[in-house]
Design a protein around this motif. Structure first.
Motif, mmCIF file in Angstrom:
data_model
loop_
_atom_site.group_PDB
_atom_site.id
_atom_site.type_symbol
_atom_site.label_atom_id
_atom_site.label_comp_id
_atom_site.label_asym_id
_atom_site.label_seq_id
_atom_site.Cartn_x
_atom_site.Cartn_y
_atom_site.Cartn_z
ATOM 1 N N LEU A 58 0.842 -1.203 0.000
ATOM 2 C CA LEU A 58 0.000 0.000 0.000
ATOM 3 C C LEU A 58 0.872 1.246 0.000
ATOM 4 O O LEU A 58 0.946 1.923 -1.007
ATOM 5 C CB LEU A 58 -0.979 0.011 1.177
ATOM 6 N N ARG A 59 1.515 1.576 1.105
ATOM 7 C CA ARG A 59 2.548 2.609 1.198
ATOM 8 C C ARG A 59 3.443 2.208 2.360
ATOM 9 O O ARG A 59 3.005 1.521 3.277
ATOM 10 C CB ARG A 59 1.968 4.000 1.535
ATOM 11 N N GLY A 101 4.052 15.348 7.578
ATOM 12 C CA GLY A 101 4.687 15.081 6.295
ATOM 13 C C GLY A 101 4.621 13.620 5.920
ATOM 14 O O GLY A 101 3.896 12.822 6.526
ATOM 15 N N ALA A 102 5.380 13.268 4.872
ATOM 16 C CA ALA A 102 5.392 11.908 4.349
ATOM 17 C C ALA A 102 6.708 11.679 3.630
ATOM 18 O O ALA A 102 7.394 12.619 3.234
ATOM 19 C CB ALA A 102 4.226 11.692 3.386
ATOM 20 N N LEU A 103 7.051 10.396 3.480
ATOM 21 C CA LEU A 103 8.261 10.009 2.750
ATOM 22 C C LEU A 103 7.849 9.375 1.431
ATOM 23 O O LEU A 103 6.985 8.493 1.414
ATOM 24 C CB LEU A 103 9.087 9.013 3.570
ATOM 25 N N VAL A 104 8.479 9.819 0.337
ATOM 26 C CA VAL A 104 8.125 9.301 -0.984
ATOM 27 C C VAL A 104 9.370 8.742 -1.667
ATOM 28 O O VAL A 104 10.495 8.892 -1.192
ATOM 29 C CB VAL A 104 7.482 10.391 -1.866
ATOM 30 N N ARG A 105 9.137 8.119 -2.837
ATOM 31 C CA ARG A 105 10.189 7.496 -3.630
ATOM 32 C C ARG A 105 11.337 8.485 -3.879
ATOM 33 O O ARG A 105 11.097 9.643 -4.199
ATOM 34 C CB ARG A 105 9.590 7.012 -4.958
ATOM 35 N N ASN A 106 12.572 8.016 -3.737
ATOM 36 C CA ASN A 106 13.729 8.870 -4.004
ATOM 37 C C ASN A 106 13.623 9.494 -5.397
ATOM 38 O O ASN A 106 13.176 8.837 -6.338
ATOM 39 C CB ASN A 106 15.020 8.053 -3.933
ATOM 40 N N ASP A 107 14.076 10.736 -5.510
ATOM 41 C CA ASP A 107 13.830 11.456 -6.762
ATOM 42 C C ASP A 107 14.510 10.808 -7.964
ATOM 43 O O ASP A 107 14.021 10.895 -9.068
ATOM 44 C CB ASP A 107 14.214 12.939 -6.635
ATOM 45 N N LEU A 109 14.982 7.564 -8.219
ATOM 46 C CA LEU A 109 14.419 6.207 -8.237
ATOM 47 C C LEU A 109 15.375 5.137 -7.698
ATOM 48 O O LEU A 109 14.979 3.996 -7.511
ATOM 49 C CB LEU A 109 13.972 5.797 -9.651
ATOM 50 N N MET A 149 8.530 14.924 2.225
ATOM 51 C CA MET A 149 7.599 15.857 1.597
ATOM 52 C C MET A 149 6.622 16.403 2.642
ATOM 53 O O MET A 149 6.152 15.663 3.495
ATOM 54 C CB MET A 149 6.749 15.147 0.519
#
Lengths: 226, 79
Positions: A58-59, A101-107, A109, A149
């Protein structure tokens, strides 16, 4: 009195053993906590370690956040218990709403795995008092979804209130806004960071022993001599 | 029973490196003219008729999507 620090294991957690070792090295008693057991066994603080809880389905952290043990952690955090989230643990604390905030995929990849210099921006949190403000520390970073983010208002609030605890030094490894590597909640009792202080506790197994300061700091916050 | 579709997309201001990688691959495969790709998630839920819209909204906002970084839409589809 010896401080008792809980270390949570979820299905897919990888770094609980190193976190236990770091807690023990600091002089505290490490108490294993199981995801399905809501009982915190009277611990004084909790470490939410890294890995891939529930396979990152999911995340990252989205399912772990609803584990029985996390319900208890959220309650205890509300009464001031120190909580440290490392890597996947940071993602879980963000999903749980304990940190913004949140953590997302490294820019780029790529999964980033390297020894990373960090600058200590706030040495007043429960997990950072043992560092000099502005000190640079060398801590392993190993994550594929470490880009921090948050919306502009949140970033301004974090900056204004001094809640950025660590920033990346040099090239930004993952696209984190503001080069943010770790943040604290309003009270400074809850800290999350993507790099792994538990992997930097001695020269034998890590690039430095710079990570130990976080665990010593927690003992100071708990009023226990290390 | 009803089928409910929840689509989750990264917010426009959030960098979507996966979508960019897909967009970058298309010209190499000989497909020109695709200006942008955004990658998201598509959920299909089979739900009892007793599940109301408020409950579906809670499922989407509280679990399937992270409102910090994602937008979502909910729709019931004819079987």
């Amino acid at each position: 009195m010896t401080a008792r620090i809980g270390v949570i294991t979820f299905p897919g957690t990888l770094d609980d053993v190193d976190a236990v070792r770091a807690v023990q090295r600091s002089g505290a008693e490490a108490v294993p906590l199981w995801h399905a057991d809501a009982d915190l066994h009277g611990v004084d603080a909790v470490v939410v370690p890294g890995g891939f809880s529930y396979g990152d389905y999911l995340r990252c952290g989205a399912i772990a956040r609803f584990a029985p043990v996390m319900t208890s952690v959220i309650d205890a955090a509300g009464t001031g218990m120190p909580v440290l989230g490392i890597c996947n643990g940071f993602q879980i604390l963000c999903e749980a709403g304990l940190l913004p905030g949140a953590l997302v995929r490294n820019d780029k990849l790529h999964f980033v795995c390297r020894d990373q210099w960090l600058r200590v921006e706030n040495n007043t949190t429960a997990w950072s008092t043992r560092y000099d403000s502005g000190a640079e520390v060398l801590i392993p970073l190993k994550s594929g979804e470490g880009g921090y983010m948050a919306d502009d208002a949140t970033l301004e609030r974090l900056d204004g209130d001094g809640r950025v605890v660590f920033r990346y030094v040099g090239e930004n490894p993952n696209g984190s806004l503001g080069d943010i590597a770790g943040i604290a909640n309003e009270t400074g009792r809850i800290v999350g960071l993507m790099p792994h202080p538990e992997h930097a506790i001695d020269a034998l197994t890590g690039p430095s022993d710079d990570g130990l300061g976080m665990f010593y700091s927690a003992l100071d916050a708990l009023g226990v001599a290390a | 029973m009803a089928r409910v579709v929840v689509d989750v997309m990264p917010k426009p201001e959030i960098l979507d490196p996966q979508g960019q990688a897909v967009a970058g691959a298309l010209p190499r495969l000989g497909f020109d003219g695709v200006a942008e790709v955004r990658q998201g998630k598509h959920f299909e839920l089979e739900v009892d008729d007793s599940v109301d819209d408020d409950t579906l909204a809670k499922i989407a906002e509280g679990f399937l999507a992270n409102p910090v970084i994602e937008d979502w839409t909910i729709r019931r589809v004819e079987q």
